[in-house]
Design a protein around this motif. Structure first.
Motif, short mmCIF file in Angstrom:
data_model
loop_
_atom_site.label_atom_id
_atom_site.label_comp_id
_atom_site.label_asym_id
_atom_site.label_seq_id
_atom_site.Cartn_x
_atom_site.Cartn_y
_atom_site.Cartn_z
N THR A 1 51.67 -47.96 25.62
CA THR A 1 51.78 -49.24 24.92
C THR A 1 53.09 -49.92 25.29
OG1 THR A 1 52.81 -48.25 22.95
CG2 THR A 1 50.41 -48.38 22.99
N PHE B 1 45.71 -58.55 35.74
CA PHE B 1 46.20 -57.19 35.97
C PHE B 1 45.34 -56.47 37.01
CE2 PHE B 1 46.14 -52.62 34.80
CZ PHE B 1 47.46 -52.32 35.10
N ILE C 1 51.81 -51.95 37.09
CA ILE C 1 52.26 -51.64 35.72
C ILE C 1 53.69 -52.11 35.50
CG2 ILE C 1 52.79 -49.74 34.14
CD1 ILE C 1 50.42 -48.22 35.32
N ASP D 1 43.04 -50.05 32.86
CA ASP D 1 42.73 -51.33 32.22
C ASP D 1 43.92 -51.78 31.37
OD1 ASP D 1 39.98 -51.68 33.10
OD2 ASP D 1 39.50 -49.99 31.79
N LEU D 2 44.04 -53.09 31.23
CA LEU D 2 45.05 -53.69 30.37
C LEU D 2 44.34 -54.33 29.18
CD1 LEU D 2 48.01 -54.59 29.83
CD2 LEU D 2 47.47 -56.69 31.11
N ILE E 1 48.13 -50.16 28.18
CA ILE E 1 47.64 -49.70 29.48
C ILE E 1 46.78 -48.46 29.22
CG2 ILE E 1 48.26 -48.81 31.76
CD1 ILE E 1 49.13 -51.66 31.43
N VAL F 1 53.89 -55.79 34.74
CA VAL F 1 53.55 -56.10 33.34
C VAL F 1 54.71 -55.75 32.42
CG1 VAL F 1 51.97 -55.57 31.45
CG2 VAL F 1 51.09 -55.77 33.77
N LEU G 1 50.75 -54.79 24.36
CA LEU G 1 49.89 -54.63 25.53
C LEU G 1 49.63 -53.14 25.71
CD1 LEU G 1 51.42 -57.13 28.12
CD2 LEU G 1 49.57 -57.50 26.50
N THR H 1 45.02 -56.38 25.47
CA THR H 1 46.01 -57.12 24.68
C THR H 1 45.67 -57.04 23.20
OG1 THR H 1 44.77 -59.19 24.92
CG2 THR H 1 46.44 -58.70 26.58
N ALA I 1 44.01 -59.44 31.41
CA ALA I 1 43.29 -58.27 31.92
C ALA I 1 42.79 -58.50 33.35
CB ALA I 1 42.11 -57.94 31.00
#
Length: 296
Positions: A215, A270, A283, A245-246, A228, A286, A226, A248, A267
């Motif tokens: 997180t 990403f 990653i 995957d991302l 991951i 982000v 966010l 939110t 998403a």
């Protein structure tokens, strides 16, 4: 009176004789079991190692005790070095292997094997029956009753594959897939650990470095998170695929204040970063966006 005592004595003798016969049968069975155990010990051994083990088990005479122990020590050291090389090459470490002979005839041998070990942090136990039938100079081996146990609580992506392996009795596929799956899990572990150490104020690992979830939360933006999610998927055929995957998590109040919803396409963006930069760089991009500073 004497006749009655004679009958009682005869009955007692018969009981004693029956007990002696049972004991003799038990002794014979134990002797056969001991012979099978000795054969199992030397079954896969060759050369000096087989001669030494046969001597120690009383199956062969000759030579002094010191020479036999010296041969055993030398051979064990060679086997340990060979096992170390094998472990380095395939990543599989065998902790124990228990063999029990179930049936032995002229041309057929049936054994029950239990192999325990680990691959990185994944602990496994494999139990199966191995049948070997010899026809002249050739021999055919068949695996039956395969059962695989994995000592981990987060292997839900591995369960369907294990069921398929137990059906197909494909041990080679199991060990090959286990190694690949373990390598991908180790990749995730190293990446999560690296970012947690580099960005401790932003990165949080609720389940630890070996979990699937990371997180990202800026201290000045409470409630905006966010996530991951990095899973390792395993198909029934043994294909191993990382899936990142991302997700939110934005409070409802923030969405009302910013109706344009700038994170709606996060998403998809990403996934584009993943294809172009790879997992680590995507990653970190982000994380940098969340932290709002490269010095975080």
């Amino acid at each position: 009176m004497e006749e009655k005592m004679s009958e009682e004595n005869s009955e007692e003798v018969r009981l004693l004789e029956a007990q002696i016969e049972r004991l003799q049968a038990e002794v014979t069975a134990l002797q056969h079991q001991q012979q099978d155990n000795h054969k199992d010990i030397t079954f896969h051994l060759r050369g000096q190692m087989q001669d030494a083990m046969s001597y120690m088990c009383g199956q062969r005479q000759g030579g002094g005790k010191e020479m036999v122990l010296s041969r055993l020590k030398e051979k064990v050291e060679e086997l340990e070095e060979d096992l170390k090389r094998q472990t380095q090459m395939n990543g599989i470490s065998v902790d124990s292997c228990i063999t029990k002979t179930l049936q032995r005839s002229g041309s057929e041998l049936v054994q029950q094997l239990c192999v325990s070990g680990h691959c990185s942090k994944l602990v496994f136990q494999v139990e199966f029956q191995l049948s070997e039938v010899k026809e002249g100079q050739r021999s055919e081996r068949t695996i039956t009753d395969l059962n695989v146990v994995m000592d981990a609580s987060d292997l839900h992506n591995f369960s369907s594959f294990l069921s398929g392996v137990e059906e197909s009795k494909d041990l080679l596929l199991f060990f090959r897939t286990l190694r690949t799956f373990s390598d991908r899990c180790d990749d995730r572990f190293r990446t999560f650990q690296h970012f947690q150490e580099k960005y401790p104020s932003v990165v949080c690992l609720p389940g630890g470095c070996r979990s699937e979830v990371m997180t990202l939360n800026h201290p000045e933006l409470p409630g905006c998170v966010l996530v991951i999610h990095w899973s390792v998927e395993v198909s029934k055929e043994g294909g191993v695929t990382p899936k990142i995957d991302l997700v939110t998590k934005i409070p409802e109040r923030a969405l009302q204040l910013f109706p344009s919803q700038p994170l709606v396409g996060a998403a998809e963006a990403f996934q584009s970063l993943l294809r172009i930069l790879g997992p680590e760089a995507a990653i970190e991009s982000v994380i940098m966006a969340v932290s709002l500073s490269q010095d975080t």
